[in-house]
Design an enzyme around this catalytic site. Structure first.
Site, PDB file in Angstrom:
ATOM      1  N   CYS A  19       0.826  -1.214   0.000  1.00 54.82           N
ATOM      2  CA  CYS A  19       0.000   0.000   0.000  1.00 54.82           C
ATOM      3  C   CYS A  19       0.864   1.270   0.000  1.00 54.82           C
ATOM      4  O   CYS A  19       1.583   1.514  -0.955  1.00 54.82           O
ATOM      5  CB  CYS A  19      -0.984  -0.017   1.164  1.00 54.82           C
ATOM      6  N   HIS A  37      -4.395  -4.263   0.134  1.00 56.99           N
ATOM      7  CA  HIS A  37      -4.207  -4.857   1.461  1.00 56.99           C
ATOM      8  C   HIS A  37      -4.771  -6.278   1.489  1.00 56.99           C
ATOM      9  O   HIS A  37      -5.786  -6.547   2.149  1.00 56.99           O
ATOM     10  CB  HIS A  37      -4.912  -4.023   2.533  1.00 56.99           C
ATOM     11  N   GLU A  72      -3.794  -8.627   3.107  1.00 58.67           N
ATOM     12  CA  GLU A  72      -3.693  -9.180   4.465  1.00 58.67           C
ATOM     13  C   GLU A  72      -4.901  -8.838   5.334  1.00 58.67           C
ATOM     14  O   GLU A  72      -5.071  -9.418   6.418  1.00 58.67           O
ATOM     15  CB  GLU A  72      -2.410  -8.675   5.141  1.00 58.67           C
TER      16      GLU A  72
END
Length: 304
Positions: free
Chosen positions: A142, A236, A238
């Protein structure tokens, strides 16, 4: 992949509940193998949450990983205790004393600030320069992806008219690169940012960079250096299922301008619980990164 971490790191207990193989230092010492050494420069304010999210994804392949969490010395974190940082994190100055198979630099909520005005910018630049010669592959996430492209190639970020927010459809730009091996032609990526990479400036570096995926807005989602030493992911993967919901309601409660995240709440109804559509993509991405860009590329013994 069993993750070697300190035995009392809070993330350990959440991961064990999910049946993710976590190995303490004591047990790891009994295995006669060289683990992959992965350092994580965690710039996110919610450090403990980010620790769990990343360790969950790194713990899904069959080799041992030795994790080093890294903190910035030129920044005072306000959302996590100093005791947690001192106990579980090494300072960036210690990072420079070692070589690593992989390095992950997370995002940070500073994207609307000019790079040079971020209080730890000089320190981060030293880390990025160090990584060029001392890390097999660096994964920038990011804001860190934007920072890496700016520092390494002079590619600036562009302010968006409104926040890119939601689960954005992305398309592969390559069918052969190992990083996207097994990906569907279109795949979802959690996104939460006010800026994007300048695509025209990116094109000027086609001899140095490879575009691997764009989203439905034409933003660069995934790219890598041609020497395979760096990967840039602007989303993102994750994120947990509820992360965007937490961000949305945080901004609503602060009366900040925010739209409902795209493709996230069922029927765009904020009263309905969101479901994850990106978890398999996330696991595949981190597995590919570890296998093809770290494990298969790193030397067995580093010349320290």
């Amino acid at each position: 992949m069993p993750i070697k971490i300190q035995s009392d790191l809070p993330a350990r207990y959440e991961l064990q509940k999910e049946n993710i193989f976590v190995m303490t230092e004591k047990r790891a010492a009994k295995q006669d193998i060289r683990p992959l050494k992965i350092a994580i420069v965690n710039l996110m304010p919610t450090k403990e949450t980010t620790e769990t999210q990343l360790l969950r994804l790194l713990g899904n392949t069959p080799l041992q990983i030795d994790i080093s969490l890294v903190r910035m010395e030129e920044h005072e974190s306000t959302h996590v205790s100093q005791a947690h940082l001192e106990k579980f994190y090494i300072p960036s100055s210690e990072l420079f004393n070692h070589k690593y198979d992989g390095l992950i630099i997370t995002g940070a909520p500073v994207e609307q600030i000019p790079f040079e005005q971020v209080d730890y910018w000089d320190e981060l630049c030293r880390i990025m320069d160090y990584a060029k010669d001392n890390v097999t592959n660096t994964l920038y996430i990011c804001w860190a992806a934007q920072a890496g492209l700016y520092h390494n190639y002079g590619i600036n970020k562009v302010m968006l008219e409104k926040k890119r927010f939601g689960i954005l459809k992305s398309k592969k730009n390559s069918r052969t690169d190992p990083l996207v091996r097994g990906f569907d032609d279109e795949f979802p990526v959690p996104t939460s940012r006010h800026t994007t990479v300048d695509g025209e400036e990116f094109k000027k570096h086609k001899d140095e960079l490879v575009l691997l995926a764009k989203n439905s807005y034409g933003d660069i989602v995934l790219a890598k250096s041609r020497d395979n030493r760096a990967v840039y992911m602007t989303g993102h993967l994750e994120y947990d299922t509820e992360t965007l919901s937490t961000e949305y309601w945080r901004d609503v409660n602060k009366k900040l301008p925010i739209e409902i995240p795209e493709n996230y709440f069922p029927d765009d109804d904020t009263g309905k619980k969101p479901v994850s559509t990106w978890r398999s993509t996330a696991h595949l991405f981190y597995s590919n990164w570890l296998n093809y860009y770290v494990y298969q590329a790193t030397p067995f013994v580093f010349a320290e």
